[in-house]
Design a protein around this motif. Sequence first.
Motif, PDB file in Angstrom:
ATOM      1  N   PRO A 176       0.815  -1.576   0.033  1.00 55.98           N
ATOM      2  CA  PRO A 176      -0.107  -0.172   0.205  1.00 55.98           C
ATOM      3  C   PRO A 176       0.133   1.266  -0.054  1.00 55.98           C
ATOM      4  CG  PRO A 176       0.405  -0.628   2.391  1.00 55.98           C
ATOM      5  CD  PRO A 176      -0.015  -2.002   1.067  1.00 55.98           C
ATOM      6  N   LYS A 224      -5.789   2.059  -4.509  1.00 50.34           N
ATOM      7  CA  LYS A 224      -4.071   2.477  -4.696  1.00 50.34           C
ATOM      8  C   LYS A 224      -4.360   3.459  -6.190  1.00 50.34           C
ATOM      9  CE  LYS A 224      -0.253   0.455  -4.425  1.00 50.34           C
ATOM     10  NZ  LYS A 224       1.159  -0.071  -4.379  1.00 50.34           N
ATOM     11  N   PHE A 252       4.064   4.084  -4.660  1.00 46.88           N
ATOM     12  CA  PHE A 252       3.156   4.397  -5.796  1.00 46.88           C
ATOM     13  C   PHE A 252       4.275   4.414  -7.398  1.00 46.88           C
ATOM     14  CE2 PHE A 252       1.605   5.962  -1.392  1.00 46.88           C
ATOM     15  CZ  PHE A 252       0.789   5.279  -1.155  1.00 46.88           C
TER      16      PHE A 252
END
Length: 391
Positions: free
Chosen positions: A218, A279, A221
């Motif tokens: 999580p 996400k 990115f």
Amino acid sequence: MSNPVFIDIAVPDQTLELRGYLKSLGAEISEENADSGILTDLKNIVEASSICWKEINNESDIEMVFNGIITLILVVPEADAESVVTLFCEKVGKAPSGDKKASSRLRMLNNLFDNLDAGSRNRAVVLTSMVRLAGQTDLLSMVPTDVDKIRTWNTKWELSTAKLQNLYRTLYDALVECKASEQATKVMIELLGTYTEDNASQARDDAHKCIVTCLADPNTFLMDHLLALKPVKFLEGELIHDLLSIFVSGKLSQYQLFYKNNTDFVQSLGLNHESNMRKMRLLTFMQMAESRKEMDFALIQEELLLGPQAVEEFVIDVLKTKAVNATIDQIQKKVVVLKTTHRTFSKHHWQQIRQRLAECDKNLSTVEAQLGTLANIKIQQQQIMATPAQS
């Protein structure tokens, strides 16, 4: 910190004492020294040492026996020691389920690791065993796991590619087992970097693991660097590569379409669809923020498929990640973007950095020239003041 292990008696006497002690515990080993040399003799002792875990309750006494064995291992020439080091790691490093002496086992392995020569490749054998045991028993804090440190060590070890890959793969599995996904990703990227175009096809499973770990984390990115890895490039045209590409530069709508057409595949990877949606919403928001200084709540709601009441909460969650720096204008129902992290770092971005650095260099040169001029003026003024006035 471990303490060096030295027993100040002759090697034959050490082996004789160890043999006699192990036999007294019930081990099937003769008390006489073997005639074929210390290596064979030592292997017999290490093989019989397993009985210590069953017959000795005091951990200090167990460590004393194995530290005595370590002293003998250190006497064996480097070229001959790998087999006995491997056997020692097998006997010490494989703890049965529910074993309560894992920390003691790790101390022994660490003792051997620290006392081997810094350039010994056998240190890698011991480290691999330590990492595997620590991962199985949630004791990774007791062993070195820093990739940069391992890379530095390997400049002395000069491990074969296969052995280095085995060490990294073992470390990756241990980190995943201990829920250290961010560090595990770094290790896997290091592992994939050891492959070349010629053998990239052999890294298929590793590349799959790397992609899935990044997608599932999580807090990860930015993933465009994965596309440059040769084993990942080898997967071009496959669903896993298509999915990664969406997370690198695609939008939420693209992920939704992919999931609709490949639901079974996504689920087979062990990925959670709701987590993927979260996400992708964040990544899509980052991409929107790259080209907009302001975004109305209505636009965010439409692009990210959010309910009217969920927009502000979503933006707050985004700000917590620090991927985007922005302010929320609740009165005008909009988000004012101050700064955002780019999802991809292209040639264009490198050109921008180069241009900015060139401008900085030019400005610094101008400042330096101006300071030089001011310094010269100051010197001239001081010289004038120091010159006596003529009558």
